[in-house]
Design an enzyme around this catalytic site. Structure first.
Site, PDB file in Angstrom:
ATOM      1  N   THR A 413     118.939  40.804   1.947  1.00  0.00           N
ATOM      2  CA  THR A 413     119.910  40.023   1.205  1.00  0.00           C
ATOM      3  C   THR A 413     120.103  40.771  -0.099  1.00  0.00           C
ATOM      4  OG1 THR A 413     119.072  37.972   2.208  1.00  0.00           O
ATOM      5  CG2 THR A 413     120.282  37.693   0.200  1.00  0.00           C
ATOM      6  N   SER A 479     118.593  28.285   5.470  1.00  0.00           N
ATOM      7  CA  SER A 479     118.399  29.498   4.684  1.00  0.00           C
ATOM      8  C   SER A 479     117.238  29.308   3.722  1.00  0.00           C
ATOM      9  CB  SER A 479     119.664  29.822   3.896  1.00  0.00           C
ATOM     10  OG  SER A 479     119.433  30.877   2.972  1.00  0.00           O
ATOM     11  N   SER A 480     116.695  30.422   3.241  1.00  0.00           N
ATOM     12  CA  SER A 480     115.679  30.397   2.188  1.00  0.00           C
ATOM     13  C   SER A 480     116.218  30.877   0.851  1.00  0.00           C
ATOM     14  CB  SER A 480     114.486  31.272   2.592  1.00  0.00           C
ATOM     15  OG  SER A 480     113.860  30.767   3.742  1.00  0.00           O
ATOM     16  N   GLY A 500     115.076  38.609   0.463  1.00  0.00           N
ATOM     17  CA  GLY A 500     113.774  38.670   1.109  1.00  0.00           C
ATOM     18  C   GLY A 500     113.519  37.665   2.198  1.00  0.00           C
ATOM     19  N   GLY A 501     114.567  37.058   2.801  1.00  0.00           N
ATOM     20  CA  GLY A 501     114.331  36.087   3.858  1.00  0.00           C
ATOM     21  C   GLY A 501     113.492  34.937   3.338  1.00  0.00           C
TER      22      GLY A 501
END
Length: 604
Positions: A413, A479-480, A500-501
């Site tokens: 991201t 999403s995170s 970073g997910g």
């Protein structure tokens, strides 16, 4: 330096946005650079506004917009569009994201959910065949993983609501950057190499990113004329060119019949995206999450992102302990355990609120946090997967139902933060999911499509356990992403975010408490070695902690670890007591970040 271009290239790239406003292009000092290139430095302080991103060319674009009189929203959109050129494996108009905005006039924080959506035909078995989940890699590199892009709609929504410039104006610098090119650096080459086997199976992707069948050469100029033309078309026609026009038709064609090399042996499944799905898409204006922490107000992104609720719950848990007085071992132990607990609750309760009953208010209540925080002991470690609590009916130190592991989430991201001279602030995280997305470049358009739908659970995380993140028609995958803005008495003091997910949540949390509780300067809080616990049997550690005596001290408490060479790539801005803005970025991660201010040497 990362993707630093020649002075002439940068100034040409910026001039397009400025000519239409009647302003002159900035001198090289506006980029923080010497004659030749915009300097890439991790921290800068000054007046007139600030921009922090992973890329010097993109940060320079944002600074030029601020210098010419644009506000934070204008600069954020222009910076994001430039990142679509220089960070094409992390973001772009083929993806989506979350936009958090503080308005200085109203002293309000507002947000835009620009997350991608699944096709109307999607079901819970989207990534299953014969009742069995397909391998993640096959889901990733496929048309099936592509959701309706939300980034163009996010830009339009933000500019329409809070900006002062048109989308066409804010796309001009990125259009010129794509046409004239940027300088390839080792990070860009390494990311290309990571995807080389995938990219070579798609002729349009290979032609763009593997010129002549080879990796791009460090120091060479990388140009993307197709993306420049696409930006120009969006600038002229508006986002309707994608959601109701020819760009969207090309997207749908690439998804439904992926343009694979006939000689490739890779299994590439088609997707079911339609032009109707594109027409139905809308970015959502919605209220942020909010928690109080040490007398501050912390605002984040509400579901469909789990960032605001999970960071918020962890802060509520940690607030009952004076982290400033703990040893480094006990501080990290508390941080790890609060992360473990909040991820257990995230997995059970957070999904797309349009399709799931998400108890957002209850997850963020101090009563629930207290019922969960009492699980933490200073001399022992909790065991993962940990059972979730029930925020609707908090029970002291109790769980509710069966424990389930945290499902996989890709780790790429990009994030940018912007502040302007009026005190407006933007914290914006955008993505195409995995590094390189789906690997499918839309023919003739110059941008990669996302693989965002792989953020759905391919199957329930555990048999018999409710999973709010299964695919569904028109549904947004959880999403995170955690773009965050912190206020004190209604005024901004800090804004941060990271890629970073699922590690985004722990990165943002660790950066916040490192700065607010441990007293680290923002750039040092960003640079500090990271740990990431996500309700998994072991906690990820960067080398700085892995090779530290702290690891052994934490292991003595029962903590278990595995090594991760790099977690996240954060950026932030901070309002200093003397009225200056400070921009901060990474010192080394992902090649280092780029922090810039409009006037580094005093007020204009």
């Amino acid at each position: 330096m990362r993707r630093s271009a020649t002075r002439q290239l940068v100034l040409v790239a910026l001039t397009g946005a400025l000519v239409s406003t009647g302003a002159a292009a900035p001198p090289s000092a506006a980029s923080g650079g010497s004659p030749g290139t915009p300097a890439k430095v991790p921290v800068a302080a000054g007046y007139g506004g600030a921009v922090a991103s992973v890329d010097a060319d993109a940060s320079a674009v944002g600074i030029a917009v601020l210098r010419s009189g644009g506000n934070a929203v204008d600069a954020a959109v222009a910076t994001a569009a430039a990142l679509g050129v220089t960070e094409p494996y992390s973001a772009g108009i083929g993806g989506g994201g979350y936009f958090v905005y503080y308005d200085a006039g109203s002293r309000r924080v507002q947000t835009i959910d620009g997350r991608e959506t699944a096709p109307a035909t999607a079901t819970e078995t989207l990534f299953q065949e014969n009742g069995v989940p397909i391998p993640f890699e096959q889901g990733q590199t496929s048309g099936r993983s592509v959701g309706v892009p939300g980034t163009p709609a996010t830009w339009k929504s933000a500019l329409d609501a809070w900006g002062t410039r048109s989308l066409g104006q804010m796309l001009k610098p990125a259009e010129k950057l794509a046409r004239d090119g940027f300088t390839v650096d080792p990070t860009f080459r390494a990311q290309t190499e990571l995807n080389q086997d995938r990219f070579k199976d798609f002729p349009d992707t290979a032609k763009l990113f593997l010129p002549g069948g080879a990796l791009p050469v460090v120091g060479s100029t990388f140009k993307n004329p197709d993306l420049a033309a696409t930006y120009a078309e969006l600038g002229r026609k508006g986002t309707g060119a994608l959601y109701r026009g020819p760009i969207g038709e090309d997207v749908v064609r690439a998804v439904r019949k992926p343009p694979v090399d006939p000689a490739a042996t890779r299994i590439v499944r088609s997707g079911d995206l339609t032009t109707g799905d594109l027409r139905a898409y809308g970015a959502k204006r919605q209220a942020p999450t909010e928690v109080g922490y040490r007398g501050l107000d912390v605002y984040g992104m509400a579901p469909s992102s789990s960032g605001g609720t999970t960071v918020g719950e962890a802060l509520n848990i940690l607030e009952r302990t004076d982290l400033s007085k703990l040893s480094e071992t006990q501080y990290l132990h508390r941080f790890i355990e609060a992360s473990r607990i909040s991820f257990a609750d995230r997995g059970r309760w957070v999904g797309d609120p349009a399709a799931e009953n998400v108890p957002t208010r209850e997850l963020l209540s101090q009563r629930f946090a207290d019922s969960r925080g009492c699980l933490i002991s200073p001399d022992r470690t909790l065991t993962s997967p940990l059972a979730p609590g029930d925020p609707r009916h908090p029970a002291a130190c109790g769980g509710a139902g069966q424990a389930a592991p945290t499902t996989y989430e890709g780790e790429n991201t990009t994030h940018l933060t912007v502040a302007d001279r009026w005190g407006n602030v933007v914290s914006y995280t955008l993505t195409i999911e995995s590094t390189g997305g789906s690997a499918i470049t839309v023919p003739g358009r110059g941008f990669l499509l996302n693989n965002e739908l792989t953020d759905f659970s391919f199957a329930p995380a555990a048999p018999g356990v409710p999973d709010p993140n299964l695919p569904g028609p028109g549904k947004r995958p959880r999403s995170s992403m955690s773009p965050t803005i912190v206020l004190e008495h209604g005024r901004p003091v800090l804004a941060v975010g990271s890629p970073g997910g699922a590690t985004i949540i722990t990165t943002v949390l660790q950066t916040l408490i490192g700065h607010l509780d441990r007293g680290l300067p923002l750039v040092d809080a960003i640079a500090a070695p990271r740990a990431s616990q996500r309700n998994q049997t072991t906690t990820e550690l960067e080398p700085g902690l892995w090779n530290s005596p702290l690891r052994g001290q934490l292991e003595a408490l029962g903590q278990g670890f595995r090594q991760n060479p790099e977690i996240g790539a954060a950026t932030g801005v901070q309002r200093l007591p003397d009225g200056r803005w400070l921009a901060a970025a990474e010192t080394t991660r992902r090649g280092g970040g780029s922090a810039m201010v409009v006037h580094p040497h005093g007020k204009p």
